[in-house]
Design a protein around this motif. Structure first.
Motif, PDB file in Angstrom:
ATOM      1  N   SER A 197       0.855  -1.185   0.000  1.00  0.00           N
ATOM      2  CA  SER A 197       0.000   0.000   0.000  1.00  0.00           C
ATOM      3  C   SER A 197       0.894   1.239   0.000  1.00  0.00           C
ATOM      4  O   SER A 197       2.105   1.160   0.197  1.00  0.00           O
ATOM      5  CB  SER A 197      -0.908  -0.007   1.225  1.00  0.00           C
ATOM      6  OG  SER A 197      -1.757  -1.142   1.217  1.00  0.00           O
TER       7      SER A 197
ATOM      8  N   LYS B 109      -4.541   1.458  -1.146  1.00  0.00           N
ATOM      9  CA  LYS B 109      -4.437   0.159  -0.471  1.00  0.00           C
ATOM     10  C   LYS B 109      -4.247  -0.958  -1.486  1.00  0.00           C
ATOM     11  O   LYS B 109      -4.950  -1.020  -2.485  1.00  0.00           O
ATOM     12  CB  LYS B 109      -5.680  -0.119   0.365  1.00  0.00           C
ATOM     13  CG  LYS B 109      -5.622  -1.428   1.153  1.00  0.00           C
ATOM     14  CD  LYS B 109      -6.825  -1.569   2.058  1.00  0.00           C
ATOM     15  CE  LYS B 109      -6.884  -2.943   2.725  1.00  0.00           C
ATOM     16  NZ  LYS B 109      -5.677  -3.241   3.517  1.00  0.00           N
TER      17      LYS B 109
ATOM     18  N   ASP C 108      -4.476  -7.559   1.282  1.00  0.00           N
ATOM     19  CA  ASP C 108      -5.048  -7.627   2.628  1.00  0.00           C
ATOM     20  C   ASP C 108      -4.036  -8.309   3.533  1.00  0.00           C
ATOM     21  O   ASP C 108      -4.133  -9.495   3.852  1.00  0.00           O
ATOM     22  CB  ASP C 108      -6.371  -8.400   2.611  1.00  0.00           C
ATOM     23  CG  ASP C 108      -7.213  -8.114   3.843  1.00  0.00           C
ATOM     24  OD1 ASP C 108      -6.618  -7.788   4.893  1.00  0.00           O
ATOM     25  OD2 ASP C 108      -8.442  -8.207   3.762  1.00  0.00           O
TER      26      ASP C 108
ATOM     27  N   ASP D 119      -3.351  -8.076   6.679  1.00  0.00           N
ATOM     28  CA  ASP D 119      -3.775  -8.564   7.993  1.00  0.00           C
ATOM     29  C   ASP D 119      -4.266 -10.001   7.926  1.00  0.00           C
ATOM     30  O   ASP D 119      -4.014 -10.795   8.849  1.00  0.00           O
ATOM     31  CB  ASP D 119      -4.899  -7.675   8.557  1.00  0.00           C
ATOM     32  CG  ASP D 119      -4.403  -6.306   8.990  1.00  0.00           C
ATOM     33  OD1 ASP D 119      -3.191  -6.174   9.246  1.00  0.00           O
ATOM     34  OD2 ASP D 119      -5.217  -5.371   9.061  1.00  0.00           O
TER      35      ASP D 119
END
Length: 248
Positions: free
Chosen positions: A14, A19, A22, A24
């Motif tokens: 990002s 962004k 993903d 996380d």
């Protein structure tokens, strides 16, 4: 199935309000995270947060240095001398290492990104330049390179530089007959069907042949298997791959 193969993913890509991926959800599923160092993506805050996330999940941090090409996401060749390439890799390593030290870890390996990664397959001087950066930075720091049908060239250069190599293959990329990645300009260069990505990843993990872009069998010997973080199917495939590799 070969349980020794590792799973890796490009992360920290990002930049500011933009962004990518993903991280996380992907981080707990991988063994190695290739973190952008600011030249193709990533900014100081993104780098800091992603290093901390990797430490939280016990994931090895790899530097993912690029040509200086933020607008092109590092996927365009930039004309640099070998001396410039050594310096730009060292620069990015140092930036990432600062966040690693603050989080109680260190850079575990180097995996060039995008056009720089692909240029190492074709350009002896650039391969030597990146190996020099690894050797100058820390003795024993591994360089991750593309697993080809024949990697004798890479091994000879690495032996001369006294740098260990890790060989990487891709679950979600189409291949040419010699093991080089199919150029992204080709329509079918990136696999999008989850089952095809999973099948190719499992074949590589097992050391079995899979189909190149022309349907011919190709077999690669890899230490680490990459699923790209910017592929919309990444999470679903990573979850299935992780489960199958752990159950083997």
């Amino acid at each position: 199935m070969n349980r020794r193969i590792l799973l890796n993913c490009d992360m920290g890509e990002s930049f500011g309000a933009w962004k990518m991926g993903d991280d996380d959800l992907a981080m707990p599923l991988v063994d190695q995270a290739n973190l952008a160092c600011g030249f193709h993506a990533g900014d100081p805050l993104i780098m800091q947060r992603t290093v901390e996330l990797a430490v939280q999940h016990g994931v090895r941090v790899g530097a993912h240095p690029s040509y200086p090409d933020l607008p092109g996401f590092g996927r365009r060749h930039v004309a640099c001398t070998p001396q410039e390439v050594t310096a730009l890799v060292l620069y990015q390593l140092g930036a990432l290492e600062a966040f690693c030290r603050a989080a109680g870890t260190q850079v575990a390996y180097v995996k060039p990104h995008g056009a720089l990664y692909n240029d190492l397959v074709r350009d002896d001087a650039l391969l030597a330049a990146v190996l020099d950066a690894c050797a100058l930075y820390r003795k024993g720091l591994p360089l991750m390179v593309l697993a080809l049908a024949d990697n004798r060239r890479e091994l000879e250069f690495a032996d001369a530089a006294d740098v260990p190599l890790m060989f990487e293959a891709f679950a979600d990329r189409a291949y040419l007959a010699d093991g080089q990645l199919a150029p992204r300009r080709l329509t079918d260069a990136v696999h999008k069907e989850p089952q095809r990505i999973l099948d190719q990843g499992l074949a590589i993990a097992r050391g079995e042949p899979f189909a190149d872009i022309d349907g011919r069998p190709l077999q690669l010997c890899a230490d680490s298997l990459c699923v790209h973080g910017d592929n919309p199917e990444s999470l679903a495939v990573l979850r299935r791959l992780r489960a199958l590799l752990d159950a083997a």
